[in-house]
Motif scaffolding. Structure first.
Motif, PDB file in Angstrom:
ATOM      1  N   ASP A   6       1.323  10.074  -0.855  1.00  0.00           N
ATOM      2  CA  ASP A   6       1.780   9.710  -2.185  1.00  0.00           C
ATOM      3  C   ASP A   6       1.718   8.197  -2.330  1.00  0.00           C
ATOM      4  N   GLY A   7       0.751   7.581  -1.635  1.00  0.00           N
ATOM      5  CA  GLY A   7       0.614   6.138  -1.645  1.00  0.00           C
ATOM      6  C   GLY A   7      -0.563   5.689  -2.487  1.00  0.00           C
ATOM      7  N   VAL A   8      -0.616   4.373  -2.731  1.00  0.00           N
ATOM      8  CA  VAL A   8      -1.703   3.753  -3.483  1.00  0.00           C
ATOM      9  C   VAL A   8      -2.132   2.492  -2.754  1.00  0.00           C
ATOM     10  N   ILE A   9      -3.411   2.324  -2.563  1.00  0.00           N
ATOM     11  CA  ILE A   9      -3.961   1.075  -2.043  1.00  0.00           C
ATOM     12  C   ILE A   9      -4.501   0.289  -3.229  1.00  0.00           C
ATOM     13  N   ALA A  10      -3.967  -0.904  -3.431  1.00  0.00           N
ATOM     14  CA  ALA A  10      -4.344  -1.709  -4.600  1.00  0.00           C
ATOM     15  C   ALA A  10      -5.028  -2.986  -4.142  1.00  0.00           C
ATOM     16  N   ALA A  31     -10.380   6.332 -19.547  1.00  0.00           N
ATOM     17  CA  ALA A  31      -9.216   6.095 -20.397  1.00  0.00           C
ATOM     18  C   ALA A  31      -9.434   4.820 -21.198  1.00  0.00           C
ATOM     19  N   PRO A  32      -8.958   4.777 -22.441  1.00  0.00           N
ATOM     20  CA  PRO A  32      -9.060   3.542 -23.229  1.00  0.00           C
ATOM     21  C   PRO A  32      -8.353   2.390 -22.517  1.00  0.00           C
ATOM     22  N   TRP A  33      -8.843   1.192 -22.760  1.00  0.00           N
ATOM     23  CA  TRP A  33      -8.369   0.013 -22.045  1.00  0.00           C
ATOM     24  C   TRP A  33      -7.616  -0.917 -22.977  1.00  0.00           C
ATOM     25  N   LYS A  34      -6.627  -1.598 -22.428  1.00  0.00           N
ATOM     26  CA  LYS A  34      -5.964  -2.692 -23.127  1.00  0.00           C
ATOM     27  C   LYS A  34      -5.644  -3.776 -22.101  1.00  0.00           C
ATOM     28  N   PRO A  35      -5.684  -5.055 -22.496  1.00  0.00           N
ATOM     29  CA  PRO A  35      -5.376  -6.118 -21.541  1.00  0.00           C
ATOM     30  C   PRO A  35      -3.882  -6.189 -21.263  1.00  0.00           C
ATOM     31  N   SER A  36      -3.532  -6.508 -20.038  1.00  0.00           N
ATOM     32  CA  SER A  36      -2.127  -6.675 -19.670  1.00  0.00           C
ATOM     33  C   SER A  36      -2.042  -7.553 -18.438  1.00  0.00           C
ATOM     34  N   ASN A  37      -1.139  -8.497 -18.445  1.00  0.00           N
ATOM     35  CA  ASN A  37      -0.944  -9.366 -17.294  1.00  0.00           C
ATOM     36  C   ASN A  37       0.088  -8.816 -16.323  1.00  0.00           C
ATOM     37  N   THR A  38       0.575  -7.607 -16.588  1.00  0.00           N
ATOM     38  CA  THR A  38       1.524  -6.967 -15.687  1.00  0.00           C
ATOM     39  C   THR A  38       0.885  -5.735 -15.077  1.00  0.00           C
ATOM     40  N   ASN A  39       1.511  -5.216 -14.045  1.00  0.00           N
ATOM     41  CA  ASN A  39       1.022  -4.024 -13.371  1.00  0.00           C
ATOM     42  C   ASN A  39       2.150  -3.006 -13.239  1.00  0.00           C
ATOM     43  N   ASP A  40       1.841  -1.780 -13.556  1.00  0.00           N
ATOM     44  CA  ASP A  40       2.762  -0.666 -13.334  1.00  0.00           C
ATOM     45  C   ASP A  40       1.976   0.365 -12.534  1.00  0.00           C
ATOM     46  N   ILE A  41       1.909   0.165 -11.215  1.00  0.00           N
ATOM     47  CA  ILE A  41       1.029   0.952 -10.350  1.00  0.00           C
ATOM     48  C   ILE A  41       1.681   2.284  -9.988  1.00  0.00           C
ATOM     49  N   VAL A  42       0.963   3.353 -10.219  1.00  0.00           N
ATOM     50  CA  VAL A  42       1.446   4.692  -9.918  1.00  0.00           C
ATOM     51  C   VAL A  42       0.342   5.463  -9.201  1.00  0.00           C
ATOM     52  N   SER A  43       0.698   6.516  -8.513  1.00  0.00           N
ATOM     53  CA  SER A  43      -0.291   7.373  -7.858  1.00  0.00           C
ATOM     54  C   SER A  43      -0.743   8.459  -8.825  1.00  0.00           C
ATOM     55  N   PHE A  44      -1.946   8.963  -8.579  1.00  0.00           N
ATOM     56  CA  PHE A  44      -2.453  10.077  -9.387  1.00  0.00           C
ATOM     57  C   PHE A  44      -1.686  11.345  -9.041  1.00  0.00           C
TER      58      PHE A  44
END
Length: 376
Positions: free
Chosen positions: A29-33, A363-376
């Motif tokens: 349940d991890g993510v490598i970013a 998926a449609p894209w929008k710019p963002s300077n923040t990250n909300d990283i989640v797993s699939f």
């Protein structure tokens, strides 16, 4: 990688940096970013494809630096959705141009890595001309950070490197059945490091220098809505583009093409090329056919791109060199093979699912300077 090569006559080092972070969760349940930053060179060089002469800036591919083996030998690798095998330049190449962003030589030494397992299998990957990687299959650890690795990944330990690219390849397309361990995404999943065997690519801002790579997850911050998944059998990152609509002009495309981060320009046929160029606003600063456009004329404009029957809004600057704000920005659309590179696809959230067949996620894209990283 490129289905048709844009030959570079001189060596251009595109400076990149990498920061790797791990989002630890429960097993699988991890993510490598991985964050990738790119600088774009605007040096012009003449190209010829078929009967069409034009000018193309040097290709700007996303790259990362990854340590390989027990000695953590650092190598510079193209992040490539157009191929599936990892190609690692070895010291045996005697490559003097295989430089890391810090200017140091970046080569792997399979003879001194105590974790290397040589298979004896010869691997020859040829992309045409002076773009080739000839070597031997080796199984070794690929390090993501100083204390985190993807173990026992099979790659091409390159002994003979073509002169076109002074770096290796991190292939992200799905490998052939039975050869899954020749791919870092699948191997990370089998090792229990990520939740699902899915790779995703995201652009954080519109400057074109902030691409992100995720194994097993994605950043919700750059998504307008969830991914739409489409089966693509066992193909690479392919997508069927139905049409473009630019400034009210509908341009029929009706072609299946590759979204290829190992390429940079946008390749189309003559009819689509004429439609795209003809749809641009009149430009007093650049003649039609010059291959240039005034940034101010298109900076706030979007186009509609229909892919697998679903429409996406993409900034029109996806068709010019990134980070250009002058009156003479290079148009990156050319008459060549149907292969759309990073210049365009950085403005879509793209993902590839490896199990249960192959599925492309858009998926449609929008710019963002923040990250909300989640797993699939």
């Amino acid at each position: 990688m490129l289905s048709q090569l844009f030959t570079i006559g001189v060596s251009v080092l595109l400076v990149t940096s990498i920061q790797a972070s791990i989002t630890p969760n429960k097993p699988r349940d991890g993510v490598i970013a991985l964050d990738m930053q790119m600088e774009y060179s605007s040096e012009l060089m003449k190209r010829q494809v078929g009967e069409h002469d034009y000018f193309v800036t040097p290709n700007n591919w996303p790259k990362i630096v990854l340590p390989i083996g027990s000695n953590k030998d650092e190598v510079l690798l193209i992040v490539d959705t157009g191929s599936w095998l990892t190609q690692v330049p070895d010291v045996a190449t005697n490559c003097t141009r295989c430089l890391l962003p810090n200017g140091k030589l970046g080569l792997y030494n399979s003879n001194t890595s105590t974790t290397a397992k040589k298979t004896g299998k010869k691997i020859n990957s040829d992309f045409g001309g002076n773009a080739f990687f000839h070597g031997e299959g080796v199984i070794d650890d690929i390090w993501i950070s100083s204390d985190f690795k993807v173990p026992n990944t099979l790659f091409n330990d390159v002994h003979d490197l073509g002169s076109l690219w002074p770096y290796g390849i991190l292939g992200l397309a799905k490998p052939p059945t039975g050869e899954e361990y020749e791919n870092i995404v699948w191997n990370a999943y089998k090792a229990g490091l990520i939740n699902k065997p899915i790779v995703a690519l995201t652009q954080k801002n519109s400057s074109g220098n902030s691409l992100q790579l995720f194994l097993g997850g994605y950043s919700k911050s750059q998504l307008v809505e969830d991914y739409t998944w489409t089966s693509i059998a066992h193909e690479n990152f392919v997508a069927h583009v139905d049409f473009l609509n630019i400034n009210g002009t509908k341009i029929n495309v009706n072609h299946t093409l590759t979204f290829d981060t190992g390429n940079f320009p946008v390749g189309v046929n003559q009819e689509v090329y004429d439609g795209i160029i003809g749809s641009f606003p009149n430009d007093p600063n650049n003649k039609k056919g010059s291959g240039k456009i005034d940034y101010n004329l298109i900076k706030d404009k979007t186009m509609t791109v229909s892919i697998y029957g679903k429409s996406y809004n993409v900034p029109l600057i996806a068709f010019i060199e990134p980070d250009c704000t002058s009156q003479h920005c290079d148009i990156i659309v050319h008459v060549t093979s149907w292969n759309w590179g990073t210049g365009f696809n950085r403005f879509l959230n793209l993902a590839l699912k490896y199990d249960e067949g192959s599925f492309i996620g858009i998926a449609p894209w929008k710019p963002s300077n923040t990250n909300d990283i989640v797993s699939f």
